[in-house]
Design a protein around this motif. Sequence first.
Motif, PDB file in Angstrom:
ATOM      1  N   MET A 174       0.911  -1.228  -0.158  1.00  0.00           N
ATOM      2  CA  MET A 174      -0.055  -0.029   0.010  1.00  0.00           C
ATOM      3  C   MET A 174       0.848   1.189   0.079  1.00  0.00           C
ATOM      4  O   MET A 174       1.752   1.365   0.739  1.00  0.00           O
ATOM      5  N   GLN A 175       0.829   2.127  -1.101  1.00  0.00           N
ATOM      6  CA  GLN A 175       1.727   3.226  -1.383  1.00  0.00           C
ATOM      7  C   GLN A 175       0.915   4.522  -0.459  1.00  0.00           C
ATOM      8  O   GLN A 175       1.563   5.492  -0.162  1.00  0.00           O
ATOM      9  N   GLN A 176      -0.269   4.327  -0.343  1.00  0.00           N
ATOM     10  CA  GLN A 176      -0.988   5.594   0.060  1.00  0.00           C
ATOM     11  C   GLN A 176      -2.208   5.073   0.984  1.00  0.00           C
ATOM     12  O   GLN A 176      -2.990   4.430   0.421  1.00  0.00           O
ATOM     13  N   PRO A 177      -2.407   5.427   2.318  1.00  0.00           N
ATOM     14  CA  PRO A 177      -3.265   4.905   3.129  1.00  0.00           C
ATOM     15  C   PRO A 177      -4.580   5.478   2.857  1.00  0.00           C
ATOM     16  O   PRO A 177      -4.719   6.846   2.404  1.00  0.00           O
ATOM     17  N   PRO A 178      -5.888   4.932   2.850  1.00  0.00           N
ATOM     18  CA  PRO A 178      -7.034   5.324   2.416  1.00  0.00           C
ATOM     19  C   PRO A 178      -7.607   6.402   3.359  1.00  0.00           C
ATOM     20  O   PRO A 178      -8.307   7.494   2.815  1.00  0.00           O
ATOM     21  N   PHE A 179      -7.514   6.382   4.517  1.00  0.00           N
ATOM     22  CA  PHE A 179      -7.890   7.312   5.809  1.00  0.00           C
ATOM     23  C   PHE A 179      -7.003   7.140   7.111  1.00  0.00           C
ATOM     24  O   PHE A 179      -6.447   6.155   7.040  1.00  0.00           O
ATOM     25  N   CYS A 180      -7.317   7.980   8.091  1.00  0.00           N
ATOM     26  CA  CYS A 180      -6.736   7.658   9.416  1.00  0.00           C
ATOM     27  C   CYS A 180      -7.434   6.741  10.107  1.00  0.00           C
ATOM     28  O   CYS A 180      -8.699   6.827  10.403  1.00  0.00           O
ATOM     29  N   PRO A 181      -6.695   5.765  10.535  1.00  0.00           N
ATOM     30  CA  PRO A 181      -7.624   4.787  11.381  1.00  0.00           C
ATOM     31  C   PRO A 181      -8.077   5.411  12.622  1.00  0.00           C
ATOM     32  O   PRO A 181      -9.092   4.693  13.260  1.00  0.00           O
ATOM     33  N   ASN A 182      -7.487   6.547  13.285  1.00  0.00           N
ATOM     34  CA  ASN A 182      -8.313   7.084  14.278  1.00  0.00           C
ATOM     35  C   ASN A 182      -9.591   7.792  14.030  1.00  0.00           C
ATOM     36  O   ASN A 182      -9.869   8.573  13.449  1.00  0.00           O
ATOM     37  N   ASN A 183     -10.441   7.076  14.850  1.00  0.00           N
ATOM     38  CA  ASN A 183     -12.117   7.421  14.589  1.00  0.00           C
ATOM     39  C   ASN A 183     -12.249   8.850  15.195  1.00  0.00           C
ATOM     40  O   ASN A 183     -13.412   9.398  15.016  1.00  0.00           O
ATOM     41  N   GLU A 184     -11.510   9.504  15.886  1.00  0.00           N
ATOM     42  CA  GLU A 184     -11.637  10.946  16.601  1.00  0.00           C
ATOM     43  C   GLU A 184     -10.971  11.934  15.608  1.00  0.00           C
ATOM     44  O   GLU A 184     -10.990  12.838  16.141  1.00  0.00           O
ATOM     45  N   CYS A 185     -10.143  11.485  14.501  1.00  0.00           N
ATOM     46  CA  CYS A 185      -9.524  12.308  13.501  1.00  0.00           C
ATOM     47  C   CYS A 185     -10.234  12.967  12.449  1.00  0.00           C
ATOM     48  O   CYS A 185     -11.099  12.226  12.182  1.00  0.00           O
ATOM     49  N   GLU A 186     -10.357  14.192  12.244  1.00  0.00           N
ATOM     50  CA  GLU A 186     -11.255  14.460  11.126  1.00  0.00           C
ATOM     51  C   GLU A 186     -10.863  13.906   9.651  1.00  0.00           C
ATOM     52  O   GLU A 186     -11.802  14.122   8.986  1.00  0.00           O
ATOM     53  N   TYR A 187      -9.644  13.186   9.323  1.00  0.00           N
ATOM     54  CA  TYR A 187      -9.482  12.410   8.190  1.00  0.00           C
ATOM     55  C   TYR A 187      -9.786  10.989   8.350  1.00  0.00           C
ATOM     56  O   TYR A 187      -9.218  10.220   7.413  1.00  0.00           O
ATOM     57  N   HIS A 188     -10.601  10.588   9.320  1.00  0.00           N
ATOM     58  CA  HIS A 188     -11.232   9.349   9.268  1.00  0.00           C
ATOM     59  C   HIS A 188     -12.306   9.146   8.485  1.00  0.00           C
ATOM     60  O   HIS A 188     -12.063   8.150   7.895  1.00  0.00           O
ATOM     61  N   GLN A 189     -13.137  10.026   8.527  1.00  0.00           N
ATOM     62  CA  GLN A 189     -14.436   9.929   7.632  1.00  0.00           C
ATOM     63  C   GLN A 189     -14.021  10.445   6.186  1.00  0.00           C
ATOM     64  O   GLN A 189     -14.688  10.099   5.128  1.00  0.00           O
ATOM     65  N   PHE A 190     -13.441  11.543   6.322  1.00  0.00           N
ATOM     66  CA  PHE A 190     -13.325  12.424   5.023  1.00  0.00           C
ATOM     67  C   PHE A 190     -12.075  12.890   4.514  1.00  0.00           C
ATOM     68  O   PHE A 190     -11.225  13.494   5.560  1.00  0.00           O
ATOM     69  N   VAL A 191     -11.244  12.350   3.327  1.00  0.00           N
ATOM     70  CA  VAL A 191      -9.881  12.876   3.375  1.00  0.00           C
ATOM     71  C   VAL A 191      -9.935  13.909   1.942  1.00  0.00           C
ATOM     72  O   VAL A 191     -10.387  13.064   0.865  1.00  0.00           O
ATOM     73  N   PRO A 192      -9.454  15.006   2.135  1.00  0.00           N
ATOM     74  CA  PRO A 192      -9.354  15.616   0.877  1.00  0.00           C
ATOM     75  C   PRO A 192      -8.625  15.169  -0.037  1.00  0.00           C
ATOM     76  O   PRO A 192      -7.501  15.001   0.262  1.00  0.00           O
ATOM     77  N   ALA A 193      -9.072  15.583  -1.388  1.00  0.00           N
ATOM     78  CA  ALA A 193      -7.958  14.933  -2.383  1.00  0.00           C
ATOM     79  C   ALA A 193      -6.705  15.892  -2.708  1.00  0.00           C
ATOM     80  O   ALA A 193      -5.762  15.348  -3.358  1.00  0.00           O
ATOM     81  N   ASN A 194      -6.799  16.900  -2.230  1.00  0.00           N
ATOM     82  CA  ASN A 194      -5.804  18.025  -2.459  1.00  0.00           C
ATOM     83  C   ASN A 194      -5.082  18.357  -1.602  1.00  0.00           C
ATOM     84  O   ASN A 194      -4.135  19.402  -1.522  1.00  0.00           O
TER      85      ASN A 194
END
Length: 373
Positions: free
Chosen positions: A1-21
């Motif tokens: 895996m070269q790029q993780p799909p999201f942050c595994p911490n469910n309290e992080c803002e990048y857990h549900q949504f990861v901006p493409a830019n």
Amino acid sequence: MQQPPFCPNNECEYHQFVPANRIWYVRDGHYASKVYGTIQRFRCKECGLHFSSQTFSLNYGVKRRIPYRELFSLLISSSGIRDMGRILKASPTCITNRISRLARQALAIHADLLGDLSITEDVVADGFESFAVSQYFPNNIQLLAGKESQYWIYSDYAHLRRKGRMTPYQKKRNLKLQARFNHGRVTVYESFEELLRILLSVMEHSERPKIRIYTDHHQSYQRAITNLTPKERVHIDHERCSSTLPRTVSNQLFSVNYLDREIRKDLAEHTRETVQFGRNVVNQMERLAIYRAYHNYFKPFRIRGKEERRYTHAERAGLSAASIQQEKKTFFTQRRFLSRIRGIMIRDLDVWLRCVATPLKKYAEELPAYVWA
């Protein structure tokens, strides 16, 4: 895996949504594994959590690879746990662990796809009887399916008391065992009541103002529908059919009769007079969840003629082939996170968290920490 799909911490803002830019992570070295080779590590810029590519794998935390596709095929073709262990050269405990992982995948894919379903057909509900632990503890597994598509919408577990003729010794033993199991019981009435709530919630995505549900003459069904609030009752049209009629395609209860036949044929523990019965209720419901996913999203709908495209029961119910294929693409590889599942049903959540009571079991079910993620 070269790029993780999201942050595994469910309290992080990048857990549900990861901006493409925006690059929200940094590479944080790697480590060597005898089983998986070199594993890349990452760190989230927002919350500082350290994780690796293995965090998103269905094999997270395991030290031995089991071919999930082969395990899936064996499970839905009436193989027992020890049969699978002999074929895959693994212990029954290892096989049960991998089945639990597959079950959570099945619960997740069903919850996500069911949220996109708009019901366009009538539905059928009924239960089939089996048992777990011993024949002193029969159960009723409630089924809800589309009348035309045979799309399996919902299933639930209810405890029953042993019926039929018993010897004086069996009657005495039955009373003792029932007295020991006096907690965590779910009745057929409560099970069907929850089924109606699920049906009403699924109808929120439908344009139909009213839906017809077909059942047999079980008194609990009629009582549960009668006890609906007037606001809920206007959305349900209940029609009862005799359960003694021939189980043909023209039978109004054909969908659940068909599921009953397929379950008893394909799952070893529900075969009549089997010695491979379920010893644990949660494990039994996990295997049933896997079979539900197989029936809805992998198994072709009943088609006559080789020229026609073999679409699935879910496609027949109205779900798009693209969304189904997208979920299936990572079904055997990428781990699902509970916090990212859309609208999982309460009974499915009980199975995910291993909260269903097993008769005579003294201690709570073991729940690995990563299951909560």
